[in-house]
Design a protein around this motif. Structure first.
Motif, mmCIF file in Angstrom:
data_model
loop_
_atom_site.group_PDB
_atom_site.id
_atom_site.type_symbol
_atom_site.label_atom_id
_atom_site.label_comp_id
_atom_site.label_asym_id
_atom_site.label_seq_id
_atom_site.Cartn_x
_atom_site.Cartn_y
_atom_site.Cartn_z
ATOM 1 N N UNK A 142 10.601 -2.679 -60.266
ATOM 2 C CA UNK A 142 9.520 -1.707 -60.101
ATOM 3 C C UNK A 142 9.680 -0.485 -60.996
ATOM 4 N N UNK A 143 10.807 -0.362 -61.685
ATOM 5 C CA UNK A 143 11.086 0.819 -62.511
ATOM 6 C C UNK A 143 10.787 0.495 -63.975
ATOM 7 N N UNK A 144 9.991 1.349 -64.613
ATOM 8 C CA UNK A 144 9.648 1.162 -66.020
ATOM 9 C C UNK A 144 10.121 2.301 -66.901
ATOM 10 N N UNK A 145 10.681 3.335 -66.311
ATOM 11 C CA UNK A 145 11.166 4.489 -67.070
ATOM 12 C C UNK A 145 12.489 4.142 -67.747
ATOM 13 N N UNK A 173 19.239 0.053 -55.420
ATOM 14 C CA UNK A 173 18.026 0.595 -54.794
ATOM 15 C C UNK A 173 18.145 2.097 -54.586
ATOM 16 N N UNK A 174 19.328 2.552 -54.171
ATOM 17 C CA UNK A 174 19.543 3.994 -53.983
ATOM 18 C C UNK A 174 19.473 4.730 -55.322
ATOM 19 N N UNK A 175 20.036 4.134 -56.353
ATOM 20 C CA UNK A 175 20.012 4.765 -57.673
ATOM 21 C C UNK A 175 18.576 4.871 -58.200
ATOM 22 N N UNK A 176 17.771 3.831 -57.965
ATOM 23 C CA UNK A 176 16.367 3.883 -58.374
ATOM 24 C C UNK A 176 15.666 5.031 -57.654
ATOM 25 N N UNK A 177 15.952 5.200 -56.371
ATOM 26 C CA UNK A 177 15.339 6.278 -55.599
ATOM 27 C C UNK A 177 15.756 7.643 -56.134
ATOM 28 N N UNK A 178 16.974 7.750 -56.663
ATOM 29 C CA UNK A 178 17.467 9.027 -57.198
ATOM 30 C C UNK A 178 16.879 9.337 -58.575
ATOM 31 N N UNK A 179 16.854 8.349 -59.448
ATOM 32 C CA UNK A 179 16.455 8.588 -60.839
ATOM 33 C C UNK A 179 14.981 8.337 -61.112
ATOM 34 N N UNK A 180 14.318 7.573 -60.266
ATOM 35 C CA UNK A 180 12.887 7.310 -60.428
ATOM 36 C C UNK A 180 12.247 7.262 -59.047
ATOM 37 N N UNK A 181 12.164 8.426 -58.386
ATOM 38 C CA UNK A 181 11.702 8.442 -56.984
ATOM 39 C C UNK A 181 10.285 7.945 -56.793
ATOM 40 N N UNK A 182 9.475 7.942 -57.846
ATOM 41 C CA UNK A 182 8.086 7.493 -57.701
ATOM 42 C C UNK A 182 7.939 5.977 -57.829
#
Length: 289
Positions: A142-145, A173-182
């Protein structure tokens, strides 16, 4: 132990196996493992060391396969859907796997090569397992950044080396929430746009469109491709039977034709038609999910 002792060679080999944990695995390590009979090891600790060494070799082999998949399919996905389907089918046949599994394996190999190269290097070194890479690719879908993905790679790689794949996936999953919260909210919004619609065409035909998450669409497409192939083979067989019966009739063998095949299911009917691009706009109301 004396030089004539039959266990001298085994002891030397075990010492070499112990040294495998201090260096990257290689093809030579497989020969070393093959020279040792696990049933002849004297302790549970020795058997566990053997299994650890085998796991490292397995990770090394997985990295070789990932590089080979990229060599086969390319670093990036082709803009031609037919080309992608063709290479997936070729890989599926070569590896005796499903087309869906082949497609997912190609995706993981591409992502490791282009987005997470340090994970591919760690896999080659036997420091992580293929399961860690599978979790990484799935959890970052889900992360594209690009900057966020680079940060996730930097922070989570040390954790992958000491955690099980499932534990590691939670950390990703936690790292995605930290670096790309949207990312999560974007994914939820995208899922809310899922829809299925129809549009009536000319000559008694209609159009069916569907917007859904990529894994679901990929699975449906793979199923339709498989069913279409089977249906085409069935039709060819039925046509041969009709020709044989007709020939027998001309030769005085009767005119009994084989029974008509049962009516195909809806999916098989769809599978027999080419799949075209979904239009960017439509007027029909979507069906309920």
């Amino acid at each position: 132990l004396s030089a004539d002792d039959p266990f001298v060679g085994i002891q030397i080999t075990l010492a070499e196996m112990d040294g495998m944990h201090d260096r990257p695995p290689s093809a030579a390590d497989l020969l070393l493992l093959e020279s040792i009979d696990p049933m002849g090891l004297s302790s549970k600790a020795a058997v566990l060391d053997y299994l650890k060494a085998a796991e490292r070799v397995d990770a090394y082999a997985a990295s070789l396969k990932a590089r080979a998949r990229v060599a086969l399919a390319g670093v990036e996905s082709s803009v031609e859907v037919a080309a992608e389907i063709r290479v997936e089918k070729e890989l599926a046949i070569a590896t005796r796997s499903s087309q869906y599994s082949a497609g997912m394996a190609i995706e993981r190999a591409r992502v490791l090569t282009s987005t997470f190269p340090t994970f591919l290097a760690a896999l080659t070194a036997g420091e992580i397992r293929e399961g860690h890479c599978r979790e990484l690719v799935e959890r970052t879908r889900t992360c594209t950044d690009r900057d966020a993905l680079a940060a996730v790679e930097r922070v989570t790689l040390p954790k992958a080396k000491r955690m099980t794949p499932k534990q590691f996936g939670n950390q990703v999953a936690k790292a995605i929430a930290d670096f790309d919260p949207d990312a999560a909210s974007r994914y939820r919004r995208a899922r809310e746009q899922r829809s299925v619609w129809t549009r009536e065409l000319e000559d008694g035909m209609s159009y069916l469109g569907m917007v859904h998450d990529t894994p679901t669409i990929t699975a449906i497409k793979a199923t339709l491709d498989t069913d279409a192939h089977a249906l085409r083979a069935q039709r060819r067989t039925a046509a041969d039977e009709v020709r044989d019966a007709a020939e027998a009739g001309f030769r005085g063998g009767g005119n009994v034709l084989p029974p008509r095949p049962p009516v195909e299911s809806f999916l098989r009917s769809v599978a027999g038609t080419p799949i075209r691009a979904v239009p960017t706009a439509h007027t029909s109301q979507p069906w309920s999910h």
